[in-house]
Motif scaffolding. Structure first.
Motif: not given
Length: 281
Positions: A6-30
């Motif tokens: 995202a541009a400075p002062g703009g919306p939060e990047p997608l990676s920041d919104r999703l990254a912390e939850h990805l390990p849990r999604l992997r665990r669930y999917a497995r």
């Protein structure tokens, strides 16, 4: 990449919104698929779908719920088949898993894992699965009842903390399984595992003599092959990267009783060991 900055002062990047939850999604999917490779493939498909809907990701009040809801949109149309009479050309473990899945009420196992392992509330599960909280609660209860007697097995516990080992032993026995032994070290685990082949290995990572539960499991599997393994660790994200061979079944410390019971039932559900072969014959 899912990381358009995202541009400075703009919306939060997608990676920041999703990254912390990805390990849990992997665990669930497995846990749903019973395999690292297939579970991670569903996680990748989910991320690809969210890249195409990046504006929705940025607007979502709870990106974790959106992530799992997107997964379920894919899972409902392409998820693991539940055929009571599976293709005889499929590998035997997969045929057994499909037959067991076919005996369950649809979408109840998913609700149970979401609630007990991933710690979603009933209203959140309803949103993820396209229903309401009351129906989500009913699905969880139905899954508990149907899976309680679905499969049982013999469990080797690898845990160096005596109190935790005793708790795990009690949980395993109360859930209708047999404990083949409790080991505190790599050498002890290998000795017990080779002496009395288990149907499931329940293993901590760091052991009493600074040896590794991962190494102990590797040694046992080198002898017997495909025994399901459930790892218990204070750092599950280290085993949920998708960058190397990693466990399909994993719970985090501290855990509660329902987490352990559910995780054990899922691991044994996909088991291909001789004891379970006799039970499903």
């Amino acid at each position: 990449m899912i990381d358009p900055q995202a541009a400075p002062g703009g919306p939060e990047p997608l990676s920041d919104r999703l990254a912390e939850h990805l390990p849990r999604l992997r665990r669930y999917a497995r846990a749903l698929t019973g395999r690292q490779q297939s579970g991670d493939a569903y996680a990748v498909a989910t991320l690809e779908a969210l890249v195409a809907a990046r504006d929705e990701v940025r607007r979502a009040p709870d990106p974790r719920v959106l992530l799992f809801r997107t997964f379920h949109d894919i899972w409902e149309t392409t998820g693991q088949p539940a055929d009571p009479d599976p293709d005889p050309d499929l590998p035997l473990p997969e045929r057994r898993a499909q037959a067991r899945l076919a005996a369950l009420t649809p979408q109840t196992r998913e609700a149970l894992i979401l609630h007990t392992i991933e710690r979603f509330g009933f209203d959140e599960i309803g949103e993820i699965m396209g229903t309401d909280g009351a129906e989500a609660r009913l699905r969880v209860q139905t899954a508990r009842e149907e899976m309680a007697d679905a499969v049982s097995g013999r469990v080797l516990i690898i845990e160096d903390e005596a109190i935790i080992a005793m708790d795990l032993e009690s949980l395993v026995v109360e859930a209708g399984h047999e404990v083949t032994g409790i080991a505190r070290t790599r050498a002890g685990a290998v000795k017990l595992g080779l002496r009395d082949k288990p149907d499931l290995i329940l293993a901590d990572i760091q052991l009493a003599d600074n040896s590794s539960g991962l190494d102990a499991v590797h040694d046992i599997l080198a002898q017997f092959g495909d025994i399901p393994v459930l790892f218990i660790t204070a750092f599950p994200e280290r085993l949920l990267t998708g960058e190397r061979p990693e466990p399909a079944f994993l719970i985090a410390k501290p855990f509660d009783e329902e987490q352990v019971r559910t995780a054990i039932s899922q691991a044994l559900f996909f088991s291909s060991t001789a004891t379970l072969e006799a039970e499903s014959a």
